[in-house]
Write a protein that holds these residues in place. Structure first.
Motif, short mmCIF file in Angstrom:
data_model
loop_
_atom_site.label_atom_id
_atom_site.label_comp_id
_atom_site.label_asym_id
_atom_site.label_seq_id
_atom_site.Cartn_x
_atom_site.Cartn_y
_atom_site.Cartn_z
N SER A 187 26.29 164.33 26.63
CA SER A 187 24.97 163.87 27.03
C SER A 187 24.71 162.55 26.34
O SER A 187 25.27 162.26 25.27
CB SER A 187 23.89 164.88 26.64
N ALA A 188 23.87 161.72 26.95
CA ALA A 188 23.58 160.41 26.38
C ALA A 188 22.96 160.54 25.00
O ALA A 188 23.30 159.78 24.08
CB ALA A 188 22.66 159.63 27.32
N ALA A 189 22.05 161.51 24.83
CA ALA A 189 21.39 161.67 23.54
C ALA A 189 22.41 162.00 22.45
O ALA A 189 22.35 161.46 21.34
CB ALA A 189 20.33 162.77 23.63
N ASP A 190 23.36 162.88 22.76
CA ASP A 190 24.37 163.25 21.77
C ASP A 190 25.31 162.08 21.47
O ASP A 190 25.72 161.87 20.33
CB ASP A 190 25.18 164.45 22.25
N TYR A 192 24.56 158.90 21.62
CA TYR A 192 23.82 157.95 20.78
C TYR A 192 23.73 158.45 19.34
O TYR A 192 23.88 157.67 18.39
CB TYR A 192 22.42 157.71 21.33
N ALA A 193 23.46 159.73 19.17
CA ALA A 193 23.33 160.28 17.81
C ALA A 193 24.65 160.17 17.05
O ALA A 193 24.68 159.80 15.87
CB ALA A 193 22.87 161.73 17.88
N GLU A 196 25.35 156.59 16.06
CA GLU A 196 24.52 156.16 14.94
C GLU A 196 25.10 156.66 13.62
O GLU A 196 25.13 155.92 12.62
CB GLU A 196 23.10 156.69 15.12
N THR A 235 31.61 160.14 26.71
CA THR A 235 31.53 161.38 27.48
C THR A 235 32.91 161.63 28.08
O THR A 235 33.88 160.93 27.76
CB THR A 235 30.47 161.26 28.58
N ASP A 431 17.95 152.67 27.34
CA ASP A 431 17.69 153.51 28.51
C ASP A 431 17.02 152.72 29.64
O ASP A 431 17.32 152.92 30.82
CB ASP A 431 16.81 154.69 28.11
#
Length: 931
Positions: A187-190, A192-193, A196, A235, A431
């Motif tokens: 997922s995009a959120a994962d 990015y995390a 970081e 991904t 985003d």
């Protein structure tokens, strides 16, 4: 039975001189399948190859152009078409392959995707219908072999082994992943995390996701390939033929949302991603990280040995569509699969778009002919790159269809420009930019339909330019957020202990390493420019490697510099070029502090010793220049009471309270007084002090010495230069002011020499009884009457009865507390002349005498009102004898003579100098009785 071949392809095969050869090249990743297909393509007069991703098509287009030239090669994807008139080689995405063109060679890559629920029906269609006139090649995983042989029985299957070994290494913390690792999430959120975390710990990571535009993905991959970063977070998009130099693949997750429900990845899917590790002949590893559970043994064995369950079902959709009416089109789309291992595709994006448009009356009213139905179906092929199939996308399709079925049957140029212009902005976060790119990619697809657009070449160029600008902006945002180029460079270079880091120190102290600013030098201290703890660790490690030589040069400069280049600040810190390198701390005496070199891990012990020696030499010189009397007191060789007084003054950093040394002062002889005068000590009624140590520079040094010894630095600090009295806050310790040569009077700090003058003035005023505050007193003190009244209380006065006119008056407290009897007896014994026994009567006192316990210690240069000025020390008799009268009259006891007996004796009466001005007072008190 397999579906029949298309007539055009069948005719080409029939008329070919040689029968078409169909080959299936199957095997795991890193087997050279794509390389083989490109070689075979270039070996024919014409050819076509379909790739699963646009970026793979673009990558291989560049390779073929390099071999055959741009005029012979076409690129056809949903969003980009480069078709020269003489093109003979077509590099395409699988969906965009122009199957109506006859070519000698045709290939389809990643054919096992026929089992994918989203796009599988397109790959199955190519298995059934796509053929080259001379040779056809299907490339993919070995899992599709059984079904491929059923669909294409004439295919010759060739299996290729993996060129390198793939090994499972188990779990690993993300902060300890080896270099050249790819971390996979879904997922995009994962993503990015994870990126970081890697940025903070290892300097940065490239990001690859399916939602990125091809240009952005290529730019991010280039960051990784060119070594600007050592980590990639992606991904499962990396599993589709992205050729990168990855040594290790770490799964942060092993499940994903497939558009309907979350599910675990199958072993073949895991292998497809893990297979990105190890390229060509280099072995690769894979494992898990973060919260992903270790893989089961059977899954590990399957991936390492490339043994998987075969694909059991392929997705299929009828390609023989009827466009008589919308109902006929939907009916043929829903036709059942001809084979039991084929699953009809039910919810493809284009079919969902058709269902949405069929519910709009304004659209259905225009589908009056088969050509309009065919046009509607073509409009439904417009992709939704946001993958949401939102109502907004359906409305856009309806608008496109409406424009294409009225007037010129073209999309209005102004409308197209307006729609694309809405997204031609590069502001916003990651985003926002990704969403704009998705919209523009839709318009890139539309403008590539030349039959829909006026001036399609210009519109295509504009759409590509907007997409490129947004893609570049997105790449910049990703890089700014997830890549610390400096930290990445330092981390990579630090791992090579033999590498010579290129470093420089600018004139302003800026430290550059490998072209990156890592911090700056403030004197001898390195100040890193770091964003977090991990970044600071890399920066400091770099500094330790490149700065020792510069630090040694600066230490040498400190040793050689003039004393004027070094200063001492108000916190006791030694400054060089404005930066601290040492500080004063408590020593074994208040006047003798220690010097401690500031903590600096770049200073080696020999350098610290050299700095300490320089600081000590400077401080000694500074003391000699600023407070030579203080240095003289430290070195003075005194004895007797003078020695005790000098020590008390030294402990007070140049001053002492008169009551505290009263006994020592009374025991002073003339030689002792002269000795104290030579070292600068002045005896006052309130204080003993050294006038030279009341100068501003000396007061500042006294402040630093007291603070270093006590560890306290009062906020108010020393009084301003030239001020003899200042208001003090309660928080400022009185001991601090005393160390500076100031006494507290009425809440103010008053310099001790001024206190002596005020005390003398008050004594004169109070000699005859209660007195009122005079203008002379206020002028000398520089305060108002109320404040001076409080100061009088600290000068030994107390309020008295007011005058008749109501003026406040004060009087001195004349009588001091009498000592206890036993103390008086001990004092009398100490004062008996030598040789005098306890029974011997004391000689009679002269008629005129003064009470010695009430005699004030004279202030040099001052005399009480009505008294003549007396030099200090007191002058002797006219014959020049230096000993005072009372000492000459004291009989001596011979050495070894009889000691005084314990018989009771009358109290010892003091003797007085008949020339003393206090003789009258003695006569009044004692009369002429000889007492």
């Amino acid at each position: 039975m397999p579906a029949p071949l298309r007539p055009g392809i069948l005719a080409a095969m029939v008329h070919a001189e040689l029968p078409s050869l169909v080959t299936a090249v199957l095997g795991p990743t890193n087997t050279g399948k794509t390389h083989l297909a490109i070689e075979r393509l270039l070996g024919h007069e014409s050819g076509m190859i379909g790739f699963p991703l646009r970026l793979l098509a673009r990558e291989n287009y560049d390779r073929v152009v390099a071999a055959k030239g741009p005029r012979a090669v076409a690129l056809i994807t949903g969003e980009e078409k480069i078709v020269p008139p003489e093109a003979r080689y077509f590099i395409c995405t699988v969906e965009s392959m122009p199957l109506d063109r006859e070519v000698a060679f045709l290939a389809v890559d990643e054919i096992q995707l026929a089992g994918d629920p989203e796009r599988g029906h397109v790959f199955t269609d190519r298995l059934l219908h796509a053929r080259g006139a001379e040779e056809t090649m299907f490339l993919g995983a070995d899992t599709i072999r059984p079904l491929l042989q059923r669909l294409v029985p004439e295919a010759r299957v060739e299996t290729r082994p993996r060129l390198s070994r793939l090994e499972y290494v188990g779990p690993c913390k993300i902060t300890r992943l080896p270099r050249r690792s790819a971390v996979v999430a879904f997922s995009a959120a994962d993503v990015y995390a994870l990126a970081e975390v890697i940025r903070r710990q290892r300097g940065g990571a490239a990001v690859v996701m399916g939602a990125l535009s091809p240009r952005t993905r290529n730019a991010q991959v280039r960051l990784f390939q060119e070594g600007e970063v050592d980590y990639l977070v992606a991904t499962d998009a990396i599993g589709m033929g992205l050729n990168m130099d990855v040594d290790h693949v770490a799964f942060a997750e092993d499940s994903k949302f497939d558009g309907r429900v979350p599910r675990k990845l199958t072993p073949p899917e895991l292998a497809q991603i893990a297979g990105r590790a190890g390229r060509h002949m280099n072995d690769g590893t894979f494992g898990v990280t973060m919260d992903c559970r270790p893989f089961a043994d059977e899954v590990v064995a399957a991936i390492e040995e490339h043994r998987f369950e075969p694909v059991r079902q392929l997705h299929w959709r009828n390609s023989a569509l009827s466009f008589a009416t919308v109902r006929d089109l939907k009916r043929t789309l829903e036709e059942r699969a001809p084979q039991d291992f084929l699953i009809r595709k039910r919810d493809a994006d284009d079919q969902r778009a058709l269902d949405a448009l069929a519910r709009m009356p304004e659209v259905m009213d225009r589908t009056t002919a088969p050509a309009r139905v065919r046009l509607l179906w073509d409009v439904c092929q417009i992709p939704d790159f946001q993958k949401t199939m939102s109502e907004a996308h359906a409305r856009l399709l309806a608008q496109v269809f409406a424009h294409l079925t009225e007037g010129s049957e073209r999309l209005p140029s102004a409308w197209v420009d307006e729609q694309m212009g809405r997204f031609d902005r590069t502001d916003g976060d990651i985003d926002t930019l990704a969403a704009r790119i998705a919209h523009v990619r839709t318009w890139t697809y539309i403008t590539n339909r030349a039959d829909w657009i006026d001036d399609p070449v210009d519109r295509q160029a504009r759409a590509r330019a907007i997409e490129d600008r947004l893609s570049d902006a997105l790449h910049d945002r990703l890089t700014q957020r997830f890549v610390d180029r400096r930290a990445a460079t330092l981390s990579r270079r630090l791992k090579d202990e033999d590498a010579d880091l290129i470093a420089a120190v600018a004139a302003d102290g800026t430290v550059l390493v490998e072209g990156h600013r890592v911090g700056h030098l403030e004197g001898l201290s390195f100040v890193p420019e770091a964003t977090d703890a991990a970044d600071a660790k890399a920066v400091l490690a770099t500094a330790r490697r490149v700065l020792p030589a510069e630090i040694a040069r600066r230490v040498a400069r400190i040793e050689a510099c003039d004393d004027a280049a070094i200063a001492l600040d108000d916190r006791g810190r030694f400054l060089w070029e404005g930066s601290a390198f040492a500080r004063l701390v408590a020593g074994d005496a208040v006047w003798r502090p220690e010097i401690r070199i500031s903590r600096n891990e770049l200073l080696e012990p020999p350098l610290r010793d050299r700095l300490l020696a320089r600081a000590r030499a400077w401080f000694e010189s500074h003391q000699e220049a600023v407070a030579p009397r203080l240095v003289q007191l430290q070195r003075a060789d005194l004895d007797g009471p003078a020695r005790g007084i000098a020590f008390q003054v030294l402990e007070g950093l140049g001053g002492a309270s008169a009551p505290a040394v009263e006994t020592l002062v009374k025991d002073l002889d003339d030689d002792g007084r002269k000795t104290l005068a030579r070292v600068g000590i002045r005896l006052g009624t309130e204080s003993l002090y050294v006038p030279e140590l009341l100068k501003p520079r000396a007061v500042r040094l006294r402040s630093l010495l007291w603070s270093a010894a006590s560890g306290r630095y009062p906020e108010e600090g020393p009084p301003p230069e030239g001020r003899v009295q200042v208001v003090r806050a309660e928080a400022t310790p009185a001991a601090y002011d005393a160390a500076l040569g100031y006494a507290r009077l009425g809440g103010r700090a008053v310099r001790v020499d001024m206190v002596e003058r005020l005390a003398a003035l008050v004594r004169r005023a109070g000699r005859e009884g209660p007195f009122a505050i005079t203008p002379e007193m206020l002028s000398l003190a520089g305060v108002d009457a109320e404040t001076f009244g409080r100061m009088l209380l600290d000068l030994g006065c107390r309020p008295a009865a007011a005058a008749e006119d109501g003026t406040p008056r004060f009087e001195r407290r004349r009588n001091r507390p009498k000592p206890k009897p036993e103390q008086s007896e001990r004092r009398r014994r100490r004062r008996r002349p030598k040789g005098e026994t306890a029974a011997a009567p004391r000689p009679a006192a002269p008629a005129a005498a003064a009470e010695p316990t009430a005699e004030p210690v004279p202030v040099p240069g001052e005399a009480a009102a009505g008294e003549p000025a007396v030099a200090h020390p007191p002058a002797g008799p006219p014959d020049g004898d230096a000993k005072p009268e009372r000492q000459r009259q004291r009989p001596r006891r011979r050495k070894g003579g009889p000691k005084p007996t314990g018989a009771a004796q009358p109290p010892r009466q003091p003797t007085y100098d008949p020339n003393s001005p206090f003789a009258v007072l003695a006569k009044l008190r004692f009369g002429n009785s000889g007492r």
